[in-house]
Design a protein around this motif. Structure first.
Motif, PDB file in Angstrom:
ATOM      1  N   UNK A 290      -8.044  -2.617   3.452  1.00  0.00           N
ATOM      2  CA  UNK A 290      -7.893  -2.036   5.384  1.00  0.00           C
ATOM      3  C   UNK A 290      -6.398  -1.312   5.219  1.00  0.00           C
ATOM      4  N   UNK A 291      -6.085  -0.612   6.178  1.00  0.00           N
ATOM      5  CA  UNK A 291      -4.870   0.196   5.935  1.00  0.00           C
ATOM      6  C   UNK A 291      -3.467  -0.355   6.330  1.00  0.00           C
ATOM      7  N   UNK A 292      -3.859  -1.279   7.414  1.00  0.00           N
ATOM      8  CA  UNK A 292      -2.921  -2.453   8.062  1.00  0.00           C
ATOM      9  C   UNK A 292      -2.493  -3.347   6.828  1.00  0.00           C
ATOM     10  N   UNK A 637      -7.501  -0.798 -11.930  1.00  0.00           N
ATOM     11  CA  UNK A 637      -7.144  -0.271 -10.415  1.00  0.00           C
ATOM     12  C   UNK A 637      -6.149  -0.969  -9.729  1.00  0.00           C
ATOM     13  N   UNK A 638      -5.704   0.077  -8.821  1.00  0.00           N
ATOM     14  CA  UNK A 638      -4.422  -0.236  -8.300  1.00  0.00           C
ATOM     15  C   UNK A 638      -3.887   0.677  -6.947  1.00  0.00           C
ATOM     16  N   UNK A 639      -4.773   0.038  -5.961  1.00  0.00           N
ATOM     17  CA  UNK A 639      -4.620   0.473  -4.441  1.00  0.00           C
ATOM     18  C   UNK A 639      -3.362  -0.009  -3.618  1.00  0.00           C
ATOM     19  N   UNK A 640      -1.861   1.758  -3.235  1.00  0.00           N
ATOM     20  CA  UNK A 640      -0.756   0.469  -2.123  1.00  0.00           C
ATOM     21  C   UNK A 640      -1.101   1.287  -1.314  1.00  0.00           C
ATOM     22  N   UNK A 641       0.159   1.715  -0.314  1.00  0.00           N
ATOM     23  CA  UNK A 641       0.252   2.368   1.213  1.00  0.00           C
ATOM     24  C   UNK A 641       1.563   3.092   0.910  1.00  0.00           C
ATOM     25  N   UNK A 642       2.115   3.973   1.167  1.00  0.00           N
ATOM     26  CA  UNK A 642       3.359   4.386   1.679  1.00  0.00           C
ATOM     27  C   UNK A 642       3.513   4.369   3.077  1.00  0.00           C
ATOM     28  N   UNK A 643       3.174   4.794   3.766  1.00  0.00           N
ATOM     29  CA  UNK A 643       2.815   5.156   5.252  1.00  0.00           C
ATOM     30  C   UNK A 643       1.641   4.359   5.962  1.00  0.00           C
ATOM     31  N   UNK A 644       1.992   4.194   7.357  1.00  0.00           N
ATOM     32  CA  UNK A 644       0.885   3.732   7.729  1.00  0.00           C
ATOM     33  C   UNK A 644      -0.460   4.745   7.548  1.00  0.00           C
ATOM     34  N   UNK A 645      -0.237   6.079   7.327  1.00  0.00           N
ATOM     35  CA  UNK A 645      -1.592   7.350   6.593  1.00  0.00           C
ATOM     36  C   UNK A 645      -1.584   7.532   5.437  1.00  0.00           C
ATOM     37  N   UNK A 646      -0.893   7.445   4.373  1.00  0.00           N
ATOM     38  CA  UNK A 646      -0.726   7.728   3.027  1.00  0.00           C
ATOM     39  C   UNK A 646      -0.751   7.084   1.708  1.00  0.00           C
ATOM     40  N   UNK A 647      -1.823   7.014   0.911  1.00  0.00           N
ATOM     41  CA  UNK A 647      -2.249   5.929  -0.071  1.00  0.00           C
ATOM     42  C   UNK A 647      -2.335   6.657  -0.982  1.00  0.00           C
ATOM     43  N   UNK A 648      -1.619   5.688  -2.345  1.00  0.00           N
ATOM     44  CA  UNK A 648      -1.803   5.665  -3.993  1.00  0.00           C
ATOM     45  C   UNK A 648      -2.628   5.015  -4.462  1.00  0.00           C
ATOM     46  N   UNK A 649      -3.558   5.404  -5.232  1.00  0.00           N
ATOM     47  CA  UNK A 649      -4.164   4.911  -6.437  1.00  0.00           C
ATOM     48  C   UNK A 649      -3.964   5.437  -8.085  1.00  0.00           C
ATOM     49  N   UNK A 773      -9.575   4.548 -21.885  1.00  0.00           N
ATOM     50  CA  UNK A 773      -8.569   5.896 -22.582  1.00  0.00           C
ATOM     51  C   UNK A 773      -8.221   5.927 -21.387  1.00  0.00           C
ATOM     52  N   UNK A 774      -8.985   6.863 -20.496  1.00  0.00           N
ATOM     53  CA  UNK A 774      -8.393   7.507 -19.173  1.00  0.00           C
ATOM     54  C   UNK A 774      -7.602   6.717 -17.732  1.00  0.00           C
ATOM     55  N   UNK A 775      -6.756   7.376 -17.645  1.00  0.00           N
ATOM     56  CA  UNK A 775      -5.809   7.316 -16.202  1.00  0.00           C
ATOM     57  C   UNK A 775      -5.671   8.066 -14.998  1.00  0.00           C
ATOM     58  N   UNK A 776      -5.946   7.991 -13.732  1.00  0.00           N
ATOM     59  CA  UNK A 776      -6.313   8.892 -12.878  1.00  0.00           C
ATOM     60  C   UNK A 776      -5.572   8.532 -12.007  1.00  0.00           C
ATOM     61  N   UNK A 777      -4.413   9.392 -11.082  1.00  0.00           N
ATOM     62  CA  UNK A 777      -4.102   9.217  -9.967  1.00  0.00           C
ATOM     63  C   UNK A 777      -4.255   9.601  -8.778  1.00  0.00           C
ATOM     64  N   UNK A 778      -3.839   8.829  -7.886  1.00  0.00           N
ATOM     65  CA  UNK A 778      -4.590   9.627  -6.150  1.00  0.00           C
ATOM     66  C   UNK A 778      -3.616   9.475  -5.465  1.00  0.00           C
ATOM     67  N   UNK A 779      -3.077  10.949  -5.204  1.00  0.00           N
ATOM     68  CA  UNK A 779      -2.121  10.995  -3.361  1.00  0.00           C
ATOM     69  C   UNK A 779      -2.900  11.214  -2.355  1.00  0.00           C
ATOM     70  N   UNK A 780      -2.756  10.504  -1.976  1.00  0.00           N
ATOM     71  CA  UNK A 780      -3.722  10.753   0.106  1.00  0.00           C
ATOM     72  C   UNK A 780      -3.059  10.688   1.257  1.00  0.00           C
ATOM     73  N   UNK A 781      -2.832  12.002   1.738  1.00  0.00           N
ATOM     74  CA  UNK A 781      -2.194  12.351   2.554  1.00  0.00           C
ATOM     75  C   UNK A 781      -3.265  12.111   3.452  1.00  0.00           C
ATOM     76  N   UNK A 782      -2.471  12.129   5.271  1.00  0.00           N
ATOM     77  CA  UNK A 782      -3.154  12.397   6.346  1.00  0.00           C
ATOM     78  C   UNK A 782      -2.935  13.913   6.987  1.00  0.00           C
ATOM     79  N   UNK A 783      -3.861  14.301   6.630  1.00  0.00           N
ATOM     80  CA  UNK A 783      -3.417  15.824   7.364  1.00  0.00           C
ATOM     81  C   UNK A 783      -3.001  15.999   9.478  1.00  0.00           C
TER      82      UNK A 783
END
Length: 784
Positions: A290-292, A637-649, A773-783
């Protein structure tokens, strides 16, 4: 209460002198490197790296290394073996005598037992028992045969039967006679002949012939040796005598028996009988957050290990630090060797300390807005010019803190306070390491003197130690802290270091059996600190996976997954940490290329000597871009939030090193086999669902690091495998590469980058198939 393990002893033997194998225990020998011979009274067998042998109890052998060897040596309790296999079953397990039999499971189980035993035999008690029973089952099914008929005998006669049968088992290939056997057992030939007929129900001659024929049958089945060689190996005087005896006994020739045996084995293999099946079924991981929600989160890798202070006199090295300071979120620059005669010499005519190099280096650190972390080593070198003077304590070849050391330390501190601002100096950190050769009393005595001297000039500086190895006995740390508390010695922090190597100081290195063991050890050490000393800051100032001379593990994609896994585990345990280490030096690499070891020049740095960043570097870059709030993390895995509408995985496919593969390495192993070291990893399908709360359009930036993206090593492996040059010649071409190659590598060896767009309504979903041996990084930003 745990049951006592049936292991008399388990050793990692590194021997150059002969040793006896005798007594009531059975011996498992797994030769890792080198050669040795097993010699009985009448037989000699030679073994090479990779060979495996079982030596039964009550046997008499002498092991003679041929120029030195390293091997795993497990001595098993005789009663345990008899309980599992019975009193009258013979084990025939020897990769030299029967080279075509399958010893892979035995090697793997032995390596796993050894790793767990060295690491923590009490913790792994049940798992070791399980592996021992599995080992016994394999020996019973595939490597044993019934001996005499089971019958009730008194202990006296049962022991004599064992002595007779063991002697013949170990010497059947030689010229054994009734007289030589009787002499060995201190019996008369007449008594021995009667004993055979009464208790073994045959004559000595018949028993010996059956034993030789039995082993000849196994040689015909499991080796490609010529008929004459089989005859000679099994004690027959000639091929003709062997063929005649064989035909009379079995009604067929040795050649016909071999053909039938191979045909039957091929038939069974086609049916899958006797083969080990490895399942590689994809795993499904589904994560819903949940984002909050979320707790505060931050990566604590703030220490950059620059190693020798001399590195900071080189423009290239300093430039790399400037370029990477922001990417790696560095706060402290940790250096070694600052207090040395080579860095701070005395000059004539006044014979006073010359601080020019010190001022230049510390000035550079200041200009980068970093804080020096000074490691104060406490030993090494019998060089009379070294700061550890003859007036220091001497332990063997080591000289510990002496008068000249404290003279230099005070001179340096006095100089620093004159040149640099106290506002900056108060943030400095000094770490006094404890030598393994020091007692707790010696260390605390020297630490108190160092601390008092530092506090005299820089009252607010941080002073701690002792740089304790997490692979060592935790009781030693416990005793040290008890003594420090008893003597009212103040440590401002407690520092440790470590890697994935199991604790073992005798023989070949072994990786930890449990992939989470490093974090477990860290947690247990922190608990010791809290219990014995109090809740002070806890730092992991040097950490890495493991190093092998001719294997570039540090530059593989494995290291990237290892960094991601380890940092996410350590963040909850340590207050600060520092990876070992930052950058390679070209001069060091060139000197290592002259080594007799083919590939002994790979190094450990996050950046290589040409300025090319390793996969581990990019893993740190991703970690430092994770959000400030943790939504969820787990295995891979690791799922994080920077702001209410920005995520990093962050996703990572960690495959642990496999002990049996690790032990197969030798001086002939090729660098392109590096990925063969690790366990099989089934592709994992990961789905992450984030409950965003409202509809919107999102930009998804994806960075993918794997063997096809971001790895110079994998480019080299591909080039080597596609060519025809020898390994040494190939590496001489790529070390060092020409200028235009370096430019290409710097552009090519980066993670793959893609931008995706997704319109989501209440639920934002990410799907990814994660490989080893794979690392994958996501930056998710609400437009919008």
């Amino acid at each position: 209460m745990q049951e006592r393990l049936p292991i008399k002893y388990l050793r990692y033997e590194s021997v150059n002198a002969e040793m006896a194998l005798a007594g009531e225990e059975a011996h498992l020998l797994y030769l890792i490197s080198g050669r040795f011979r097993l010699e009985s009274e009448m037989a000699i067998t030679a073994y090479e790296a990779g060979d495996f042998s079982y030596v039964s109890e009550d046997s008499k052998f002498v092991l003679k290394p041929d120029g030195g060897s390293e091997f795993i040596h497990i001595a098993l309790d005789r009663d345990f073996i008899r309980d599992c296999l019975g009193d009258y079953r013979y084990i025939i397990c020897d990769s030299v005598r029967e080279p075509n039999n399958d010893y892979s499971q035995l090697r793997s189980i032995t390596a796993d037992i050894s790793s767990m035993y060295a690491e923590d035999k009490e913790k792994y008690n049940l798992r070791i028992f399980s592996l021992l029973f599995k080992l016994m089952d394999i020996l019973r099914e595939d490597f044993s045969v019934e001996g005499i008929e089971e019958t009730e005998l008194s202990d006296k006669y049962l022991q004599r039967v064992r002595e007779i049968t063991n002697y013949i088992e170990n010497n059947y290939s030689a010229a054994v006679t009734l007289e030589s056997l009787a002499e060995n057992l201190f019996l008369t030939p007449q008594y021995l002949s009667l004993f055979f007929k009464k208790y073994l129900h045959c004559s000595f001659r018949d028993y010996l012939r059956e034993k030789r024929l039995f082993h000849a049958c196994r040689d015909l089945s499991f080796t490609d040796d010529a008929i004459g060689t089989v005859a000679q190996k099994n004690g027959f005087s000639s091929a003709a005598v062997f063929s005649r005896t064989f035909s009379e006994t079995y009604g067929k020739s040795p050649g016909e028996f071999r053909e039938e045996s191979r045909a039957e084995r091929n038939r069974l293999e086609k049916r899958g009988v006797g083969k080990v099946k490895k399942l590689n079924t994809p795993n499904e991981i589904e994560i819903r957050v949940r984002h909050e929600e979320g707790s505060f989160f931050g990566i604590n890798e703030k220490i950059l290990n620059a190693s020798s202070v001399q590195n900071l006199t080189k423009a290239e090295f300093l430039e790399s630090i400037r370029d990477c300071r922001k990417d790696l979120d560095i706060k402290y620059l940790r250096i070694q060797g600052l207090l040395s005669s080579s860095f701070i010499p005395k000059v004539i005519p006044e014979y006073t300390y010359y601080f020019s190099s010190l001022d230049r280096v510390i000035g550079e650190i200041n200009s980068m807005n970093l804080i020096p972390w000074i490691e104060i080593s406490n030993m090494i070198s019998v060089n009379p010019e070294n700061i550890f003077s003859p007036k220091g304590e001497i332990m063997g070849t080591y000289r510990l803190y002496g008068e000249r050391f404290f003279e230099m330390l005070e001179a340096v501190l006095a100089h620093l306070t004159k040149v640099f601002s106290n506002l900056w100096l108060k943030d400095w950190v000094f770490e006094a390491w404890k030598s393994p050769h020091q007692s707790k009393e010696q260390y605390i005595k020297s630490f108190v003197k160092i601390r008092n001297l530092i506090k005299k000039y820089i009252p607010d500086a941080t002073v701690g130690g002792p740089g304790f190895a997490i692979n060592d006995d935790p009781n030693e740390l416990s005793e040290l802290l008890k003594f420090a508390k008893k003597t009212d010695t103040r440590l401002d922090f407690l520092s440790v270091y470590g890697n994935l190597v199991a604790s073992n100081k005798k023989g070949p290195m072994l990786p930890m059996a449990d992939s989470g063991k490093m974090a477990d050890r860290l947690a247990s050490f922190r608990d010791i600190v809290k219990k014995e000393y109090g809740d002070i800051p806890f730092f992991m100032t040097e950490w890495n996976s493991f190093g092998i001379e001719n294997m570039p593990v540090q530059h593989s994609c494995y290291q990237a997954a290892f960094v991601a896994k380890t940092m996410l585990e350590m963040t909850d345990i340590t207050d600060l940490s520092g990876y070992l280490y930052f950058r390679e030096d070209a001069a060091d690499t060139i000197s290592l290329m002259k080594s007799s070891v083919t590939n002994n020049f790979w190094g450990y740095g996050l950046i290589d000597k040409n300025g090319i960043k390793s996969p581990a570097y990019y893993s740190f870059l991703f970690l430092n871009q994770l959000g400030s709030y943790l939504l969820e993390k787990g295995d891979g895995y690791c799922v994080t939030r920077e702001t209410d509408e920005s995520y990093r995985i962050l996703l990572y496919g960690y495959a642990h090193v496999e002990s049996s593969n690790f032990l197969k390495l030798n001086e002939d192993s090729s660098f392109d086999e590096v990925y063969d070291l690790f366990e099989k990893y089934g592709r994992k399908h990961v789905r992450i669902n984030i409950e965003i709360g409202e509809s919107g359009k999102y930009r998804i930036e994806r960075y993918r690091l794997n063997r096809g993206n971001g790895s110079l090593l994998d480019l080299w492996i591909g080039s080597f495998e596609a060519g025809t040059l020898s390994e040494r010649e190939f590496l001489s071409r790529v070390q060092p590469p020409i200028e235009n190659q370096i430019d290409y590598y710097k552009k090519a060896c980066i993670p793959e980058y893609r931008v995706l767009y997704q319109e989501a309504s209440e639920l934002l979903s990410i799907d990814y198939d994660l490989e080893a041996h794979e690392v994958c990084f996501y930056k998710i930003t609400r437009l919008f």
